[in-house]
Write a protein that holds these residues in place. Sequence first.
Motif, PDB file in Angstrom:
ATOM      1  N   ARG A 187      49.156  24.968  31.981  1.00  0.00           N
ATOM      2  CA  ARG A 187      50.364  24.720  32.764  1.00  0.00           C
ATOM      3  C   ARG A 187      50.256  25.326  34.166  1.00  0.00           C
ATOM      4  O   ARG A 187      49.522  26.279  34.387  1.00  0.00           O
ATOM      5  CB  ARG A 187      51.603  25.317  32.090  1.00  0.00           C
ATOM      6  CG  ARG A 187      51.924  24.812  30.737  1.00  0.00           C
ATOM      7  CD  ARG A 187      53.292  25.314  30.295  1.00  0.00           C
ATOM      8  NE  ARG A 187      53.482  26.734  30.569  1.00  0.00           N
ATOM      9  CZ  ARG A 187      54.648  27.370  30.442  1.00  0.00           C
ATOM     10  NH1 ARG A 187      55.709  26.699  30.045  1.00  0.00           N
ATOM     11  NH2 ARG A 187      54.755  28.665  30.696  1.00  0.00           N
ATOM     12  N   HIS A 188      51.049  24.770  35.096  1.00  0.00           N
ATOM     13  CA  HIS A 188      51.144  25.312  36.448  1.00  0.00           C
ATOM     14  C   HIS A 188      52.610  25.382  36.879  1.00  0.00           C
ATOM     15  O   HIS A 188      53.406  24.500  36.548  1.00  0.00           O
ATOM     16  CB  HIS A 188      50.361  24.460  37.445  1.00  0.00           C
ATOM     17  CG  HIS A 188      48.886  24.630  37.327  1.00  0.00           C
ATOM     18  ND1 HIS A 188      48.142  23.934  36.399  1.00  0.00           N
ATOM     19  CD2 HIS A 188      48.010  25.433  38.001  1.00  0.00           C
ATOM     20  CE1 HIS A 188      46.857  24.291  36.517  1.00  0.00           C
ATOM     21  NE2 HIS A 188      46.765  25.187  37.473  1.00  0.00           N
ATOM     22  N   PHE A 189      52.935  26.441  37.593  1.00  0.00           N
ATOM     23  CA  PHE A 189      54.243  26.573  38.236  1.00  0.00           C
ATOM     24  C   PHE A 189      54.177  25.852  39.578  1.00  0.00           C
ATOM     25  O   PHE A 189      53.209  26.001  40.318  1.00  0.00           O
ATOM     26  CB  PHE A 189      54.560  28.050  38.443  1.00  0.00           C
ATOM     27  CG  PHE A 189      55.757  28.294  39.324  1.00  0.00           C
ATOM     28  CD1 PHE A 189      57.034  28.322  38.796  1.00  0.00           C
ATOM     29  CD2 PHE A 189      55.596  28.505  40.690  1.00  0.00           C
ATOM     30  CE1 PHE A 189      58.132  28.552  39.604  1.00  0.00           C
ATOM     31  CE2 PHE A 189      56.684  28.738  41.507  1.00  0.00           C
ATOM     32  CZ  PHE A 189      57.959  28.757  40.961  1.00  0.00           C
ATOM     33  N   GLU A 190      55.214  25.076  39.890  1.00  0.00           N
ATOM     34  CA  GLU A 190      55.224  24.326  41.145  1.00  0.00           C
ATOM     35  C   GLU A 190      56.574  24.410  41.843  1.00  0.00           C
ATOM     36  O   GLU A 190      57.632  24.373  41.204  1.00  0.00           O
ATOM     37  CB  GLU A 190      54.888  22.855  40.897  1.00  0.00           C
ATOM     38  CG  GLU A 190      53.456  22.607  40.484  1.00  0.00           C
ATOM     39  CD  GLU A 190      53.101  21.139  40.382  1.00  0.00           C
ATOM     40  OE1 GLU A 190      51.918  20.841  40.171  1.00  0.00           O
ATOM     41  OE2 GLU A 190      54.014  20.284  40.515  1.00  0.00           O
ATOM     42  N   VAL A 191      56.522  24.498  43.171  1.00  0.00           N
ATOM     43  CA  VAL A 191      57.679  24.278  44.029  1.00  0.00           C
ATOM     44  C   VAL A 191      57.463  22.913  44.666  1.00  0.00           C
ATOM     45  O   VAL A 191      56.475  22.700  45.376  1.00  0.00           O
ATOM     46  CB  VAL A 191      57.799  25.368  45.108  1.00  0.00           C
ATOM     47  CG1 VAL A 191      58.959  25.057  46.049  1.00  0.00           C
ATOM     48  CG2 VAL A 191      57.986  26.735  44.462  1.00  0.00           C
ATOM     49  N   GLN A 192      58.368  21.970  44.402  1.00  0.00           N
ATOM     50  CA  GLN A 192      58.159  20.573  44.771  1.00  0.00           C
ATOM     51  C   GLN A 192      59.181  20.105  45.803  1.00  0.00           C
ATOM     52  O   GLN A 192      60.344  20.530  45.785  1.00  0.00           O
ATOM     53  CB  GLN A 192      58.273  19.677  43.530  1.00  0.00           C
ATOM     54  CG  GLN A 192      57.332  20.037  42.399  1.00  0.00           C
ATOM     55  CD  GLN A 192      57.615  19.265  41.131  1.00  0.00           C
ATOM     56  OE1 GLN A 192      58.696  18.680  40.963  1.00  0.00           O
ATOM     57  NE2 GLN A 192      56.661  19.247  40.210  1.00  0.00           N
ATOM     58  N   THR A 193      58.730  19.242  46.728  1.00  0.00           N
ATOM     59  CA  THR A 193      59.620  18.530  47.636  1.00  0.00           C
ATOM     60  C   THR A 193      59.172  17.068  47.681  1.00  0.00           C
ATOM     61  O   THR A 193      58.140  16.704  47.120  1.00  0.00           O
ATOM     62  CB  THR A 193      59.593  19.128  49.064  1.00  0.00           C
ATOM     63  OG1 THR A 193      58.262  19.022  49.592  1.00  0.00           O
ATOM     64  CG2 THR A 193      60.038  20.580  49.053  1.00  0.00           C
ATOM     65  N   LEU A 194      59.939  16.249  48.340  1.00  0.00           N
ATOM     66  CA  LEU A 194      59.616  14.823  48.420  1.00  0.00           C
ATOM     67  C   LEU A 194      58.490  14.594  49.411  1.00  0.00           C
ATOM     68  O   LEU A 194      58.558  15.015  50.573  1.00  0.00           O
ATOM     69  CB  LEU A 194      60.855  14.033  48.832  1.00  0.00           C
ATOM     70  CG  LEU A 194      60.697  12.517  48.907  1.00  0.00           C
ATOM     71  CD1 LEU A 194      60.386  11.933  47.531  1.00  0.00           C
ATOM     72  CD2 LEU A 194      61.954  11.868  49.485  1.00  0.00           C
ATOM     73  N   ALA A 195      57.449  13.899  48.973  1.00  0.00           N
ATOM     74  CA  ALA A 195      56.307  13.604  49.837  1.00  0.00           C
ATOM     75  C   ALA A 195      56.742  12.756  51.027  1.00  0.00           C
ATOM     76  O   ALA A 195      57.517  11.813  50.880  1.00  0.00           O
ATOM     77  CB  ALA A 195      55.228  12.876  49.036  1.00  0.00           C
ATOM     78  N   GLY A 196      56.264  13.097  52.216  1.00  0.00           N
ATOM     79  CA  GLY A 196      56.561  12.326  53.412  1.00  0.00           C
ATOM     80  C   GLY A 196      57.881  12.651  54.074  1.00  0.00           C
ATOM     81  O   GLY A 196      58.180  12.127  55.145  1.00  0.00           O
ATOM     82  N   ARG A 197      58.676  13.500  53.454  1.00  0.00           N
ATOM     83  CA  ARG A 197      59.980  13.822  54.026  1.00  0.00           C
ATOM     84  C   ARG A 197      59.862  14.993  54.998  1.00  0.00           C
ATOM     85  O   ARG A 197      59.180  15.981  54.714  1.00  0.00           O
ATOM     86  CB  ARG A 197      60.965  14.194  52.915  1.00  0.00           C
ATOM     87  CG  ARG A 197      62.356  14.537  53.431  1.00  0.00           C
ATOM     88  CD  ARG A 197      63.241  15.091  52.338  1.00  0.00           C
ATOM     89  NE  ARG A 197      64.548  15.438  52.855  1.00  0.00           N
ATOM     90  CZ  ARG A 197      65.452  16.178  52.236  1.00  0.00           C
ATOM     91  NH1 ARG A 197      65.159  16.678  51.030  1.00  0.00           N
ATOM     92  NH2 ARG A 197      66.617  16.452  52.778  1.00  0.00           N
ATOM     93  N   VAL A 198      60.528  14.871  56.154  1.00  0.00           N
ATOM     94  CA  VAL A 198      60.638  15.999  57.078  1.00  0.00           C
ATOM     95  C   VAL A 198      61.826  16.832  56.610  1.00  0.00           C
ATOM     96  O   VAL A 198      62.963  16.374  56.645  1.00  0.00           O
ATOM     97  CB  VAL A 198      60.844  15.524  58.530  1.00  0.00           C
ATOM     98  CG1 VAL A 198      60.997  16.722  59.461  1.00  0.00           C
ATOM     99  CG2 VAL A 198      59.678  14.654  58.970  1.00  0.00           C
TER     100      VAL A 198
END
Length: 313
Positions: A272-283
């Motif tokens: 498993r991995h911990f991730e902080v995610q945002t929308l790709a391509g978004r400013v």
Amino acid sequence: MNAQVLQEMAVRYFLEVARCGSVSIAAERLDVAPSAVSRQIARLERELGTLLFERRARGMMLNAAGELLAAHAKRAHQDMERVAGEIAGLRGLRQGLVRIACTEGFAHDFVPGAIAAFHAQHAGIRYTVDVCSQREVPQRVRDGTVDIGITLSLVSHRDVRVEWRMAAPVRAVVAAGHPLARQAELSLAQLMAYPLAVPHAESTLRHLIDISCSRQQLQFEPVFSSGSVNALVAFAAAGGGVAFCGELAIRHRLRWSQVAAVPLRDREMNERHFEVQTLAGRVLPEAVKAFVASLRQRLEADTAWEGADQASV
């Protein structure tokens, strides 16, 4: 086609139906009559000259045209948020909204602590936190209903940018005075002799445990099963048995020596991995960008603490 229709209330109603898959549920969330939602959807379809949904017995699903309109509407909304964030940035981050989705384990301590630390520096920023399943977090990021996803991941996700990623192996969690607490490493086979507290069957963590046990032909009957990670860890902390969790979600308990988190040597428990995610391509809006940077600093500090703690053992 009247392009102005793409900027009106009809689009807001359309997006809510797309999220809910139902006119009646969307109407309830929008606090309007279902007939009003249906009229706005019909208006959009008339103006665009095409159907936007597949009508099914169990609800409504976007067709290809609907997917295109939804993508456009989300981008337009995010652009407006970004501009508002940049204007707020000119005032020194005195205003802004940060919307977060996270799994339950991180909602108990890590995310509130990160918000409190950031809020101390930027008192005008507001926050919302939605607690949902591991599978739902990246979906909410893609939908644009949240700015940041904080979750555990086994695979990469389409249209999701990973702002921070680090290994998040599963640990065996026991009370500080438990006979296993001082072990350097354990295996699932060794744990079969103890009372086990495990997540419900639909949990990704439970899925990993089941796969590993199946591979090794191990059979177990849990003493305690729950959809709440905090309930399972509390059971272990009280001396009830062995629970399973990642270290980051129980960092406060570890610091106060309420529990011990023992590494597991089983392959599946280390994928498993911990991730902080945002929308790709978004400013990202300035407030969101600054909060993500603050999260990185906090995680780097946690990683340094873990390394120092291990060196002192």
